[in-house]
Motif scaffolding. Structure first.
Motif, PDB file in Angstrom:
ATOM      1  N   ILE A 551      36.070  42.918  43.736  1.00  0.00           N
ATOM      2  CA  ILE A 551      36.181  42.045  42.605  1.00  0.00           C
ATOM      3  C   ILE A 551      37.791  42.470  42.323  1.00  0.00           C
ATOM      4  O   ILE A 551      38.810  41.720  41.816  1.00  0.00           O
ATOM      5  N   HIS A 590      36.140  32.184  41.984  1.00  0.00           N
ATOM      6  CA  HIS A 590      36.053  32.985  43.150  1.00  0.00           C
ATOM      7  C   HIS A 590      36.031  32.394  44.212  1.00  0.00           C
ATOM      8  O   HIS A 590      34.975  31.326  44.404  1.00  0.00           O
ATOM      9  N   ILE A 596      32.878  33.691  38.145  1.00  0.00           N
ATOM     10  CA  ILE A 596      32.613  34.958  37.918  1.00  0.00           C
ATOM     11  C   ILE A 596      32.508  35.102  36.247  1.00  0.00           C
ATOM     12  O   ILE A 596      33.484  34.602  35.493  1.00  0.00           O
ATOM     13  N   PHE A 601      35.261  40.342  34.591  1.00  0.00           N
ATOM     14  CA  PHE A 601      36.582  40.499  35.182  1.00  0.00           C
ATOM     15  C   PHE A 601      37.374  40.837  34.059  1.00  0.00           C
ATOM     16  O   PHE A 601      38.425  41.542  34.320  1.00  0.00           O
TER      17      PHE A 601
END
Length: 823
Positions: A551, A590, A596, A601
């Protein structure tokens, strides 16, 4: 040399031209043959000198007085040429020698004529005085001429002065010329009485006399040599005795005043003699040494190796040895010494004694120990450092491989929000906090455990031996309990916490690196789970770490791939039930993982330092889209836009400048922009945040405090800052039930806001009962799924359209389901 050869040729030419040939007879030829063939081969070395007396010199002088200078010049040159030819390979040197003899002989003849000597009158007048004077003069002139030419050649060749060359190499050769000249005179003297037959008879006599004299001189030389050898031997013995005495004196001086300790020790260890330095090193006087042995002064742990080395020395297996030893001084102090030993023969007893050299290296050992300690311990907390911890961990792993019952566990500790302390209170207070934390960590351990500081705010604990997993977890729990009590440092009361990763070694952990990696992974999971907690490592964490790493890599490319977008949640005014604005919420779709969670994030972007880029991208995107929205709708009043700022963005000195550039670029009115911050910014960047927020307020931008009440609330900052609105966190709204209970915190915040002239907006409104209580408490605004969930930009225009909005609100209050476009 060429000049001498040239002059010599001239002399020979002149001699050949003026030679009285009528005088040349068989006698002269016999004399010449003896000169060239015999005379030059018979020489006598003068004792103690390097020169020789040659028979040929006598024959040349005979030719001079009997046949004249011309004949003598030719004969001397011929003899020199033949002699040089036998011993020298250089032709120029042969010619040079012949020319020298020609010049000197011709010079003698001319000198005699210039002075007025008549050889016939002087030599045949039976006057002994004249006889001696004549031949002495001949020898002197010949000597001066020859040695002058030779000295000039030697001086030019060696760059040594002429006088020094003549004095050193030629002055003592005068005796050679004198003996040869007087011998020639003696032959002439006898010829006057006997006739020329004496000349022929004298030649073998001269030869035998020369040989006899040479033997005599040889015996003299041998006698002189033996006498010289005896004298030299006596002098050598005397010099040796003197040198021995001086050597003994020097040894005594060196022994007594040497800067290191020196001692003579018997084979059984008794001190026989000690010097002053050794007395100073160990504190004993000489008498105290001599009544004891070295075994009583050396440490018992060092005695074994020392006795082994001494045995090898006395057995002749080694010639010398060196060790580092510890001695007990008279005052009880430990003295480290560099000890070397060798053997020396005791001629009086026909046995070997020992010579000890003992140098005090105590200061050196202390310095080495200090350096070793500094190299393996943290300078601030005095805890073991990473190097020592890893070394100890590797030893524990090796032991666990040999003993399966021996367990190895590691606790990886990282302090939470330690940077806040450093930035707000300074590094001096931060260092003091680390010292106090180190002390508390020591209190949580067993005696056999080890705690180390890896660096910064990271610590590790090694637990090894027979222990259960629960016991290791209890250590982590004790640490959390210790951290519950505040630290009082320089008048500051500081609360701290720690995220702890726990790892128990298994067969997959073959190195210290493996263990540290997995313990760090467990600690990272504890931080992600909310900090101030501990996590025990399990293999699934590896997958989580890989996912986070993936990520992280993809997040850095999310903007260029156009994967980041904005969703907007309406903020309603509770005064007239209208849409007052929207909060922009960052979203990431994503390409492989889909949507996400922002809670995943956004913290990651803060951690890797990418939040500035994402924050400015979201602000630019939201302001551009809301400007476009105003063109597409018929809203009755301007709509505000609320955008979140991360606490980490305040570390960027260009934050205000970047925000101004974006609103100038997109044309969004600064008065309609609201930036939402959290309370943590006041603690992490207190002075910088206040200055930046005031600059933003001067641009016309409103400042909202998001999630109020969940952080470190500080009323003093609220009075200082240009804040316009407090947003009540959803955790205080959700407890409000259908009966209107649990409103105390919301009511308190509302009263606080009114006292500070601030607006209040409630987040996370889900029910009509919650909305009713908020209206009762006079909250100015609210947002939540009860009104509308976050929606993409494409749905905003229809949502705020004048025809849709009243119907929506009516349906909402009549509990009619939301229109499909809002679902």
């Amino acid at each position: 040399m060429y000049a001498v050869i040239g002059v010599g040729i001239v002399c020979l030419a002149y001699a050949g031209y003026t030679l009285p040939y009528h005088l040349i007879d068989i006698k002269f030829l016999f004399l010449a043959a003896c000169t060239v063939g015999v005379g030059s081969r018979i020489t006598v070395q003068i004792p103690k000198f390097k020169s020789h007396i040659s028979v040929s010199d006598t024959f040349v002088f005979l030719a001079l007085v009997l046949y004249g200078g011309e004949a003598a010049t030719i004969l001397a040159s011929l003899e020199a040429f033949c002699s040089a030819w036998r011993f020298c390979n250089k032709k120029i040197t042969v010619l040079f020698n012949a020319a020298t003899m020609a010049i000197s002989t011709m010079l003698v003849w001319n000198v005699l004529h210039v002075i007025g000597f008549d050889t016939d009158a002087e030599l045949h007048g039976h006057s002994l005085n004249n006889f001696i004077i004549t031949f002495s003069l001949i020898a002197t002139v010949q000597f001066i001429a020859n040695t002058a030419i030779s000295s000039t050649y030697g001086a030019l060749k060696s760059d040594i002065g002429w006088w020094e060359t003549w004095k050193t190499h030629y002055a003592w050769t005068f005796i050679t010329y004198l003996v040869g000249s007087l011998t020639a005179g003696a032959i002439v003297f006898f010829t006057d009485y006997v006739g020329y037959s004496a000349l022929f008879a004298s030649i073998p006599i001269i030869v035998f006399l020369y040989l006899t004299y040479r033997m005599y001189l040889t015996n003299v030389e041998m006698s002189l040599t033996q006498a010289e050898q005896a004298r030299n031997h006596a002098e050598a013995i005397e010099a040796q005795a003197i040198a021995l005495a001086e050597s003994e004196e020097r040894f005594r001086a060196a022994f007594n005043y040497a800067p290191i300790g020196i001692a003579l020790v018997s084979p059984n260890g008794n001190w026989l003699k000690v010097n002053k330095a050794l007395c100073q090193i160990l504190g004993y006087d000489e008498d105290e040494f001599l009544i004891t042995d070295f075994q009583s002064m050396i440490f018992a742990d060092d005695l074994g190796n020392t006795l082994i080395k001494i045995h090898e020395l006395l057995a002749g297996k080694i010639r010398t040895c060196q060790l580092e030893q510890r001695y007990l001084a008279k005052d009880g102090q430990t003295v480290w010494a560099s000890w070397s030993a060798s053997t020396v023969i005791d001629s009086g007893r026909d046995q070997s004694n020992l010579v000890f050299q003992i140098q005090d290296i105590t200061d050196k050992k202390i310095a080495e120990e200090q350096l070793r300690y500094k190299a393996t311990h943290d300078g601030l907390t005095a805890l073991p450092n990473r190097s020592l911890f890893v070394s100890r961990l590797e030893l524990a792993i090796e032991r666990a491989k040999l003993e399966p019952q021996h367990r190895v566990c590691v606790l990886f500790i990282d302090l939470d929000r330690f940077k806040v302390v450093n930035d707000s209170l300074g590094h001096f207070v931060g260092d003091k906090l680390l010292v106090e934390i180190a002390n508390r960590l020591r209190e949580c351990l067993r005696p056999s455990d080890m705690v180390a500081r890896l660096g910064g705010d990271e610590f590790t604990i090694l637990v090894e031996g027979r222990c259960e997993d629960d016991e290791v977890v209890r250590i982590a729990q004790r640490i959390h309990e210790k951290f519950e009590n505040p630290f009082n440092l320089d008048g500051h009361e500081i609360f701290s916490s720690a995220s702890i990763g726990i790892l128990s070694r298994n067969e997959s952990h073959q190195s210290a690196e493996d263990i540290m990696r997995d313990a760090d992974t467990a600690m990272y999971q504890a931080k992600r789970a909310g900090k101030a907690r501990h996590e025990v490592f399990n293999p699934d964490m590896h997958e989580a770490v890989k996912e986070v790493l993936q990520i992280e890599n993809d997040l850095r490319r999310a903007i260029e791939r156009n994967e980041l977008f904005v969703q907007y949640q309406p903020i309603f005014s509770l005064e007239d039930d209208s849409v007052a604005g929207f909060e922009a919420l960052a979203r990431w779709r994503h390409r492989d993982l889909g949507l996400i969670d922002p809670g995943k994030f956004i913290p990651l972007a803060e951690e890797i330092g990418y939040i500035d880029v994402i924050g400015m991208h979201i602000l630019r995107l939201a302001t551009r889209e809301i400007c476009r929205l105003r063109e597409l709708t018929i809203a009755a009043r301007p709509l505000t836009l609320s955008v979140n700022l991360s606490c980490r963005q305040f570390a960027n000195p260009r934050l205000v400048e970047s925000i101004k550039e974006i609103i100038d670029e997109t044309g969004f009115p600064a008065a309609n922009l609201k930036l939402e911050i959290t309370e943590s910014v006041f603690f992490e960047y207190p002075d910088k945040a206040i200055a930046m927020l005031n600059q933003l307020r001067e641009l016309g931008i409103d400042i909202n405090v998001d999630d109020f009440g969940t952080g470190y609330s500080n009323l003093n900052y609220l009075r200082k800052l240009p804040v316009s609105t407090l947003k009540i966190d959803r955790s205080f709204i959700s407890p409000i039930d259908s009966e209107g209970n649990n409103t105390e915190i919301v009511e308190t915040i509302s009263m606080l806001a009114r006292s500070l002239n601030l607006m209040v907006i409630a987040e996370g409104v889900e029910t009509e009962a919650q909305l009713a209580q908020l209206k009762r408490l006079n909250c100015e605004g609210a947002q939540g799924n009860f009104f509308a969930p976050p929606m993409p930009f494409e749905d905003l225009a229809q949502f705020i359209d004048a025809d849709v909005l009243p119907e929506f609100l009516t349906q909402r209050y009549d509990e009619v389901p939301l229109v499909p476009t809002l679902q």
